[in-house]
Design a protein around this motif. Structure first.
Motif, PDB file in Angstrom:
ATOM      1  N   VAL A 262       2.987   1.980  15.672  1.00 45.42           N
ATOM      2  CA  VAL A 262       2.948   0.533  15.923  1.00 45.42           C
ATOM      3  C   VAL A 262       1.860  -0.116  15.071  1.00 45.42           C
ATOM      4  O   VAL A 262       2.077  -1.173  14.457  1.00 45.42           O
ATOM      5  N   THR A 263       0.691   0.506  15.006  1.00 44.74           N
ATOM      6  CA  THR A 263      -0.415  -0.057  14.227  1.00 44.74           C
ATOM      7  C   THR A 263      -0.064  -0.154  12.751  1.00 44.74           C
ATOM      8  O   THR A 263      -0.292  -1.191  12.117  1.00 44.74           O
ATOM      9  N   VAL A 264       0.515   0.894  12.184  1.00 43.55           N
ATOM     10  CA  VAL A 264       0.894   0.863  10.766  1.00 43.55           C
ATOM     11  C   VAL A 264       1.941  -0.213  10.518  1.00 43.55           C
ATOM     12  O   VAL A 264       1.849  -0.971   9.556  1.00 43.55           O
ATOM     13  N   PHE A 265       2.916  -0.328  11.413  1.00 41.52           N
ATOM     14  CA  PHE A 265       3.939  -1.358  11.242  1.00 41.52           C
ATOM     15  C   PHE A 265       3.318  -2.758  11.279  1.00 41.52           C
ATOM     16  O   PHE A 265       3.596  -3.590  10.410  1.00 41.52           O
ATOM     17  N   VAL A 266       2.462  -2.991  12.256  1.00 45.27           N
ATOM     18  CA  VAL A 266       1.835  -4.327  12.387  1.00 45.27           C
ATOM     19  C   VAL A 266       0.964  -4.632  11.173  1.00 45.27           C
ATOM     20  O   VAL A 266       1.051  -5.714  10.587  1.00 45.27           O
ATOM     21  N   VAL A 267       0.140  -3.695  10.757  1.00 43.63           N
ATOM     22  CA  VAL A 267      -0.763  -3.935   9.624  1.00 43.63           C
ATOM     23  C   VAL A 267       0.016  -4.143   8.328  1.00 43.63           C
ATOM     24  O   VAL A 267      -0.277  -5.040   7.556  1.00 43.63           O
ATOM     25  N   ARG A 268       1.033  -3.327   8.100  1.00 42.56           N
ATOM     26  CA  ARG A 268       1.762  -3.427   6.836  1.00 42.56           C
ATOM     27  C   ARG A 268       2.810  -4.525   6.789  1.00 42.56           C
ATOM     28  O   ARG A 268       3.052  -5.107   5.736  1.00 42.56           O
ATOM     29  N   HIS A 269       3.466  -4.801   7.925  1.00 43.66           N
ATOM     30  CA  HIS A 269       4.609  -5.702   7.883  1.00 43.66           C
ATOM     31  C   HIS A 269       4.408  -7.024   8.639  1.00 43.66           C
ATOM     32  O   HIS A 269       5.099  -7.985   8.333  1.00 43.66           O
ATOM     33  N   VAL A 270       3.515  -7.068   9.590  1.00 42.54           N
ATOM     34  CA  VAL A 270       3.286  -8.305  10.336  1.00 42.54           C
ATOM     35  C   VAL A 270       2.084  -9.047   9.748  1.00 42.54           C
ATOM     36  O   VAL A 270       2.162 -10.207   9.360  1.00 42.54           O
ATOM     37  N   ILE A 271       0.956  -8.349   9.673  1.00 42.35           N
ATOM     38  CA  ILE A 271      -0.257  -8.953   9.103  1.00 42.35           C
ATOM     39  C   ILE A 271      -0.167  -8.995   7.592  1.00 42.35           C
ATOM     40  O   ILE A 271      -0.639  -9.933   6.953  1.00 42.35           O
ATOM     41  N   GLY A 272       0.438  -7.928   7.019  1.00 43.81           N
ATOM     42  CA  GLY A 272       0.605  -7.887   5.568  1.00 43.81           C
ATOM     43  C   GLY A 272      -0.543  -7.251   4.826  1.00 43.81           C
ATOM     44  O   GLY A 272      -0.874  -7.648   3.724  1.00 43.81           O
ATOM     45  N   GLY A 273      -1.163  -6.213   5.437  1.00 43.39           N
ATOM     46  CA  GLY A 273      -2.320  -5.562   4.814  1.00 43.39           C
ATOM     47  C   GLY A 273      -1.962  -4.500   3.835  1.00 43.39           C
ATOM     48  O   GLY A 273      -0.921  -4.047   3.581  1.00 43.39           O
TER      49      GLY A 273
ATOM     50  N   VAL B   8     -10.451   4.327   0.441  1.00 46.71           N
ATOM     51  CA  VAL B   8     -10.525   3.641   1.726  1.00 46.71           C
ATOM     52  C   VAL B   8     -10.006   2.228   1.482  1.00 46.71           C
ATOM     53  O   VAL B   8     -10.740   1.364   1.011  1.00 46.71           O
ATOM     54  N   PRO B   9      -8.717   1.986   1.777  1.00 50.39           N
ATOM     55  CA  PRO B   9      -8.102   0.711   1.416  1.00 50.39           C
ATOM     56  C   PRO B   9      -8.337  -0.425   2.423  1.00 50.39           C
ATOM     57  O   PRO B   9      -7.573  -1.372   2.458  1.00 50.39           O
ATOM     58  N   VAL B  10      -9.370  -0.308   3.252  1.00 51.88           N
ATOM     59  CA  VAL B  10      -9.667  -1.378   4.211  1.00 51.88           C
ATOM     60  C   VAL B  10     -11.129  -1.766   4.099  1.00 51.88           C
ATOM     61  O   VAL B  10     -11.957  -1.027   3.567  1.00 51.88           O
ATOM     62  N   SER B  11     -11.441  -2.917   4.650  1.00 52.36           N
ATOM     63  CA  SER B  11     -12.803  -3.440   4.591  1.00 52.36           C
ATOM     64  C   SER B  11     -13.710  -2.737   5.600  1.00 52.36           C
ATOM     65  O   SER B  11     -13.242  -2.084   6.541  1.00 52.36           O
ATOM     66  N   THR B  12     -15.010  -2.916   5.416  1.00 49.65           N
ATOM     67  CA  THR B  12     -15.986  -2.336   6.345  1.00 49.65           C
ATOM     68  C   THR B  12     -15.790  -2.852   7.773  1.00 49.65           C
ATOM     69  O   THR B  12     -15.821  -2.057   8.715  1.00 49.65           O
ATOM     70  N   PRO B  13     -15.565  -4.162   7.987  1.00 44.69           N
ATOM     71  CA  PRO B  13     -15.324  -4.617   9.366  1.00 44.69           C
ATOM     72  C   PRO B  13     -14.095  -3.955  10.005  1.00 44.69           C
ATOM     73  O   PRO B  13     -14.104  -3.635  11.198  1.00 44.69           O
ATOM     74  N   MET B  14     -13.047  -3.702   9.194  1.00 46.39           N
ATOM     75  CA  MET B  14     -11.864  -3.020   9.731  1.00 46.39           C
ATOM     76  C   MET B  14     -12.192  -1.574  10.099  1.00 46.39           C
ATOM     77  O   MET B  14     -11.707  -1.050  11.106  1.00 46.39           O
TER      78      MET B  14
ATOM     79  N   MET C 133       0.849  -1.175   0.000  1.00 45.08           N
ATOM     80  CA  MET C 133       0.000   0.000   0.000  1.00 45.08           C
ATOM     81  C   MET C 133       0.892   1.233   0.000  1.00 45.08           C
ATOM     82  O   MET C 133       1.715   1.414   0.879  1.00 45.08           O
ATOM     83  N   GLU C 134       0.738   2.051  -1.013  1.00 40.63           N
ATOM     84  CA  GLU C 134       1.547   3.256  -1.126  1.00 40.63           C
ATOM     85  C   GLU C 134       0.850   4.431  -0.447  1.00 40.63           C
ATOM     86  O   GLU C 134      -0.360   4.574  -0.522  1.00 40.63           O
ATOM     87  N   THR C 135       1.633   5.241   0.227  1.00 40.46           N
ATOM     88  CA  THR C 135       1.103   6.450   0.848  1.00 40.46           C
ATOM     89  C   THR C 135       1.566   7.636   0.018  1.00 40.46           C
ATOM     90  O   THR C 135       2.762   7.833  -0.173  1.00 40.46           O
ATOM     91  N   ALA C 136       0.614   8.392  -0.502  1.00 42.42           N
ATOM     92  CA  ALA C 136       0.944   9.546  -1.330  1.00 42.42           C
ATOM     93  C   ALA C 136       0.846  10.810  -0.472  1.00 42.42           C
ATOM     94  O   ALA C 136      -0.227  11.140   0.019  1.00 42.42           O
ATOM     95  N   PHE C 137       1.971  11.475  -0.301  1.00 37.09           N
ATOM     96  CA  PHE C 137       2.008  12.718   0.474  1.00 37.09           C
ATOM     97  C   PHE C 137       1.884  13.885  -0.482  1.00 37.09           C
ATOM     98  O   PHE C 137       2.622  13.989  -1.455  1.00 37.09           O
TER      99      PHE C 137
END
Length: 143
Positions: free
Chosen positions: A132-143, A79-85, A1-5
């Motif tokens: 921490v949340t961004v790291f976990v979602v992007r690199h641990v869970i792989g979202g 919105v790059p996440v699901s409704t439950p998220m 997931m790319e973040t565009a600044f």
């Protein structure tokens, strides 16, 4: 997931948020914390408290319409996440607001500007949790 600044848009948006926070403090003596504004809109103290909150929220809601008039297109929203998220995130934010005694706009914009120690700690906590949340979602869970 790319973040565009987008630095120009961020500068303009941040300036408008800061200006509106200063104007609300000057005109009403109130902190512009989004959760406090919304809570006071749902459970107003009196008619006057309801009216300024309604005007503020109406301005936030009508801003995309002004963008449409100015550019001919609605602002892009992804919105790059699901409704439950989104629901889980909303519940976690609500819980954090309750325990933190406010939100990022109240603590981060207004409290930090007033050099409030409580707001500085709260904002540092928000930012650490976000990292921490961004790291976990992007690199641990792989979202």
């Amino acid at each position: 997931m790319e973040t565009a600044f987008t630095p120009i848009q961020a500068l303009i948006g941040g300036s408008l948020i800061g200006l509106s926070a200063v104007l609300l403090m000057w005109a009403r003596g109130r902190i512009m914390g989004a959760t406090g504004v919304m809570a006071g809109l749902i459970w107003p103290e009196n008619r006057d408290a309801f009216m300024w909150r309604a005007a503020l929220v109406l301005g936030m809601v009508t801003a995309p319409a002004l963008y449409l008039l100015a550019t001919g297109a609605m602002p892009p929203v992804q919105v790059p996440v699901s409704t439950p998220m989104l629901i889980a995130g909303g519940l976690l934010v609500g819980l954090g607001v309750s325990y933190g005694g406010g939100c990022t706009s109240g603590h981060g914009v207004c409290g930090m500007a007033r050099l409030s120690p409580r707001s500085i700690v709260a904002t540092l906590s928000f930012m650490a949790a976000t990292g921490v949340t961004v790291f976990v979602v992007r690199h641990v869970i792989g979202g």
